[in-house]
Design a protein around this motif. Structure first.
Motif, PDB file in Angstrom:
ATOM      1  N   ASP A   1       0.827  -1.269  -0.021  1.00  0.00           N
ATOM      2  CA  ASP A   1      -0.025  -0.001  -0.047  1.00  0.00           C
ATOM      3  C   ASP A   1       0.922   1.339   0.113  1.00  0.00           C
ATOM      4  O   ASP A   1       1.883   1.011  -0.049  1.00  0.00           O
ATOM      5  CB  ASP A   1      -0.940  -0.091   1.229  1.00  0.00           C
ATOM      6  N   PHE A   2       0.305   2.478  -0.038  1.00  0.00           N
ATOM      7  CA  PHE A   2       0.940   3.712  -0.036  1.00  0.00           C
ATOM      8  C   PHE A   2       1.978   3.934   1.299  1.00  0.00           C
ATOM      9  O   PHE A   2       2.960   4.284   1.127  1.00  0.00           O
ATOM     10  CB  PHE A   2       0.056   4.872  -0.025  1.00  0.00           C
ATOM     11  N   THR A   3       1.535   3.434   2.345  1.00  0.00           N
ATOM     12  CA  THR A   3       2.272   3.494   3.664  1.00  0.00           C
ATOM     13  C   THR A   3       3.554   2.933   3.292  1.00  0.00           C
ATOM     14  O   THR A   3       4.605   3.259   4.000  1.00  0.00           O
ATOM     15  CB  THR A   3       1.370   3.096   4.857  1.00  0.00           C
ATOM     16  N   ALA A   4       3.301   1.644   3.205  1.00  0.00           N
ATOM     17  CA  ALA A   4       4.625   0.648   2.937  1.00  0.00           C
ATOM     18  C   ALA A   4       5.543   1.404   1.748  1.00  0.00           C
ATOM     19  O   ALA A   4       6.977   1.332   2.046  1.00  0.00           O
ATOM     20  CB  ALA A   4       4.207  -0.541   2.310  1.00  0.00           C
ATOM     21  N   ALA A   5       4.901   1.950   0.731  1.00  0.00           N
ATOM     22  CA  ALA A   5       5.941   2.551  -0.237  1.00  0.00           C
ATOM     23  C   ALA A   5       6.639   3.884   0.210  1.00  0.00           C
ATOM     24  O   ALA A   5       7.957   3.830   0.020  1.00  0.00           O
ATOM     25  CB  ALA A   5       5.145   2.769  -1.462  1.00  0.00           C
ATOM     26  N   PHE A   6       5.805   4.815   0.882  1.00  0.00           N
ATOM     27  CA  PHE A   6       6.331   5.763   1.412  1.00  0.00           C
ATOM     28  C   PHE A   6       7.200   5.348   2.695  1.00  0.00           C
ATOM     29  O   PHE A   6       8.458   6.313   2.819  1.00  0.00           O
ATOM     30  CB  PHE A   6       5.224   6.739   1.910  1.00  0.00           C
ATOM     31  N   GLY A   7       7.164   4.537   3.231  1.00  0.00           N
ATOM     32  CA  GLY A   7       8.093   4.167   4.467  1.00  0.00           C
ATOM     33  C   GLY A   7       9.295   3.821   3.790  1.00  0.00           C
ATOM     34  O   GLY A   7      10.526   4.157   4.443  1.00  0.00           O
ATOM     35  N   TRP A   8       9.233   2.950   2.770  1.00  0.00           N
ATOM     36  CA  TRP A   8      10.553   2.594   2.013  1.00  0.00           C
ATOM     37  C   TRP A   8      11.228   3.893   1.449  1.00  0.00           C
ATOM     38  O   TRP A   8      12.691   4.017   1.687  1.00  0.00           O
ATOM     39  CB  TRP A   8      10.294   1.534   0.808  1.00  0.00           C
ATOM     40  N   MET A   9      10.546   4.513   0.951  1.00  0.00           N
ATOM     41  CA  MET A   9      11.221   6.002   0.283  1.00  0.00           C
ATOM     42  C   MET A   9      11.869   6.632   1.319  1.00  0.00           C
ATOM     43  O   MET A   9      13.182   7.140   1.364  1.00  0.00           O
ATOM     44  CB  MET A   9      10.230   6.568  -0.339  1.00  0.00           C
ATOM     45  N   THR A  10      11.444   6.622   2.526  1.00  0.00           N
ATOM     46  CA  THR A  10      11.807   7.391   3.635  1.00  0.00           C
ATOM     47  C   THR A  10      13.141   6.797   4.035  1.00  0.00           C
ATOM     48  O   THR A  10      14.007   7.437   4.246  1.00  0.00           O
ATOM     49  CB  THR A  10      10.892   7.539   4.722  1.00  0.00           C
ATOM     50  N   ARG A  11      13.181   5.282   4.209  1.00  0.00           N
ATOM     51  CA  ARG A  11      14.363   4.789   4.604  1.00  0.00           C
ATOM     52  C   ARG A  11      15.490   4.873   3.502  1.00  0.00           C
ATOM     53  O   ARG A  11      16.574   5.322   3.927  1.00  0.00           O
ATOM     54  CB  ARG A  11      14.120   3.285   4.995  1.00  0.00           C
ATOM     55  N   ALA A  12      15.068   4.898   2.333  1.00  0.00           N
ATOM     56  CA  ALA A  12      16.187   4.999   1.311  1.00  0.00           C
ATOM     57  C   ALA A  12      16.603   6.324   1.296  1.00  0.00           C
ATOM     58  O   ALA A  12      17.676   6.466   0.988  1.00  0.00           O
ATOM     59  CB  ALA A  12      15.528   4.700  -0.155  1.00  0.00           C
ATOM     60  N   ALA A  13      15.815   7.361   1.362  1.00  0.00           N
ATOM     61  CA  ALA A  13      16.251   8.468   1.370  1.00  0.00           C
ATOM     62  C   ALA A  13      17.176   8.982   2.375  1.00  0.00           C
ATOM     63  O   ALA A  13      18.021   9.825   2.111  1.00  0.00           O
ATOM     64  CB  ALA A  13      14.887   9.641   1.523  1.00  0.00           C
ATOM     65  N   MET A  14      17.099   8.433   3.453  1.00  0.00           N
ATOM     66  CA  MET A  14      18.276   8.451   4.506  1.00  0.00           C
ATOM     67  C   MET A  14      19.564   8.267   3.968  1.00  0.00           C
ATOM     68  O   MET A  14      20.655   8.828   4.337  1.00  0.00           O
ATOM     69  CB  MET A  14      17.859   7.914   5.686  1.00  0.00           C
ATOM     70  N   TYR A  15      19.629   6.995   3.299  1.00  0.00           N
ATOM     71  CA  TYR A  15      21.012   6.884   2.827  1.00  0.00           C
ATOM     72  C   TYR A  15      21.357   7.473   1.753  1.00  0.00           C
ATOM     73  O   TYR A  15      22.299   7.911   1.551  1.00  0.00           O
ATOM     74  CB  TYR A  15      20.928   5.091   2.095  1.00  0.00           C
ATOM     75  N   ALA A  16      20.595   7.876   0.827  1.00  0.00           N
ATOM     76  CA  ALA A  16      20.767   8.666  -0.252  1.00  0.00           C
ATOM     77  C   ALA A  16      21.377  10.084   0.072  1.00  0.00           C
ATOM     78  O   ALA A  16      22.348  10.619  -0.357  1.00  0.00           O
ATOM     79  CB  ALA A  16      19.612   8.999  -0.955  1.00  0.00           C
ATOM     80  N   GLU A  17      20.841  10.610   1.345  1.00  0.00           N
ATOM     81  CA  GLU A  17      21.103  11.748   1.607  1.00  0.00           C
ATOM     82  C   GLU A  17      22.588  11.589   2.708  1.00  0.00           C
ATOM     83  O   GLU A  17      23.574  12.557   2.369  1.00  0.00           O
ATOM     84  CB  GLU A  17      20.176  12.492   2.673  1.00  0.00           C
ATOM     85  N   LYS A  18      22.727  10.577   3.008  1.00  0.00           N
ATOM     86  CA  LYS A  18      24.107  10.385   3.906  1.00  0.00           C
ATOM     87  C   LYS A  18      25.183  10.260   3.006  1.00  0.00           C
ATOM     88  O   LYS A  18      26.324  10.600   3.306  1.00  0.00           O
ATOM     89  CB  LYS A  18      23.909   8.897   4.766  1.00  0.00           C
ATOM     90  N   TRP A  19      24.923   9.554   1.672  1.00  0.00           N
ATOM     91  CA  TRP A  19      25.930   9.281   0.755  1.00  0.00           C
ATOM     92  C   TRP A  19      25.943  10.432  -0.520  1.00  0.00           C
ATOM     93  O   TRP A  19      26.853  10.397  -1.143  1.00  0.00           O
ATOM     94  CB  TRP A  19      25.527   7.925   0.179  1.00  0.00           C
ATOM     95  N   ASN A  20      25.172  11.589  -0.058  1.00  0.00           N
ATOM     96  CA  ASN A  20      25.155  12.722  -1.207  1.00  0.00           C
ATOM     97  C   ASN A  20      24.599  12.085  -2.500  1.00  0.00           C
ATOM     98  O   ASN A  20      25.356  12.685  -3.554  1.00  0.00           O
ATOM     99  CB  ASN A  20      26.266  13.534  -1.002  1.00  0.00           C
ATOM    100  N   HIS A  21      23.850  11.294  -2.758  1.00  0.00           N
ATOM    101  CA  HIS A  21      23.578  10.540  -3.955  1.00  0.00           C
ATOM    102  C   HIS A  21      22.091  10.286  -4.027  1.00  0.00           C
ATOM    103  O   HIS A  21      21.620   9.065  -3.714  1.00  0.00           O
ATOM    104  CB  HIS A  21      24.268   9.222  -4.217  1.00  0.00           C
ATOM    105  N   HIS A  22      21.309  11.285  -5.016  1.00  0.00           N
ATOM    106  CA  HIS A  22      20.004  11.126  -4.780  1.00  0.00           C
ATOM    107  C   HIS A  22      19.321  10.559  -6.068  1.00  0.00           C
ATOM    108  O   HIS A  22      19.724  10.813  -7.135  1.00  0.00           O
ATOM    109  CB  HIS A  22      19.328  12.636  -4.490  1.00  0.00           C
ATOM    110  N   PRO A  23      18.307   9.628  -5.868  1.00  0.00           N
ATOM    111  CA  PRO A  23      17.551   8.911  -6.964  1.00  0.00           C
ATOM    112  C   PRO A  23      16.706  10.031  -7.797  1.00  0.00           C
ATOM    113  O   PRO A  23      16.523  10.817  -7.148  1.00  0.00           O
ATOM    114  CB  PRO A  23      16.893   7.788  -6.272  1.00  0.00           C
ATOM    115  N   GLU A  24      16.500   9.557  -8.974  1.00  0.00           N
ATOM    116  CA  GLU A  24      15.207  10.048  -9.670  1.00  0.00           C
ATOM    117  C   GLU A  24      14.158   9.127  -9.400  1.00  0.00           C
ATOM    118  O   GLU A  24      14.404   7.904  -9.470  1.00  0.00           O
ATOM    119  CB  GLU A  24      15.562  10.026 -11.142  1.00  0.00           C
ATOM    120  N   TRP A  25      13.265   9.584  -8.725  1.00  0.00           N
ATOM    121  CA  TRP A  25      11.999   8.611  -8.405  1.00  0.00           C
ATOM    122  C   TRP A  25      10.643   9.097  -8.414  1.00  0.00           C
ATOM    123  O   TRP A  25      10.377  10.528  -8.229  1.00  0.00           O
ATOM    124  CB  TRP A  25      12.282   7.863  -7.089  1.00  0.00           C
ATOM    125  N   SER A  26       9.445   8.391  -8.628  1.00  0.00           N
ATOM    126  CA  SER A  26       8.372   8.969  -8.688  1.00  0.00           C
ATOM    127  C   SER A  26       7.542   7.693  -7.736  1.00  0.00           C
ATOM    128  O   SER A  26       7.748   6.649  -7.784  1.00  0.00           O
ATOM    129  CB  SER A  26       7.665   9.060  -9.920  1.00  0.00           C
TER     130      SER A  26
END
Length: 98
Positions: A39-64
């Motif tokens: 569902d949306f909550t699971a998708a958004f939760g995963w994006m939030t977790r992934a975003a933490m690594y993207a920010e930490k590594w200063n490497h940001h995905p293109e995503w929708s």
């Protein structure tokens, strides 16, 4: 500074990603994958977790995100194509599932 993947590096780091559903983007030196969640909550939760690594590594995905689906494209803009950072983030995104 990150460098574009060599031919040898591509084989080493991209082949395992292709086995997990990543694919090359046509007409671009990038990889993409579609992630589906319950569902949306699971998708958004995963994006939030992934975003933490993207920010930490200063490497940001293109995503929708549309409801339970997240489309991700990875490429390193600074080098004009795929780098080890893309493979690192792709592996982490795969690992955050579940």
């Amino acid at each position: 500074m990150t460098e574009k993947l060599s031919d040898t590096g591509r084989k080493t780091v991209l082949e395992p990603l292709f086995a997990t559903g990543w694919e090359m983007v046509e007409d671009r030196d990038a990889i993409r994958k579609t992630f589906k969640f319950d569902d949306f909550t699971a998708a958004f939760g995963w994006m939030t977790r992934a975003a933490m690594y993207a920010e930490k590594w200063n490497h940001h995905p293109e995503w929708s995100n549309v409801y339970n689906t997240v489309e991700v494209t990875l490429s390193t803009h600074d080098v004009g194509g795929l780098s080890s950072l893309d493979a690192k983030l792709a592996r982490k995104m795969d690992g955050l599932i579940g």
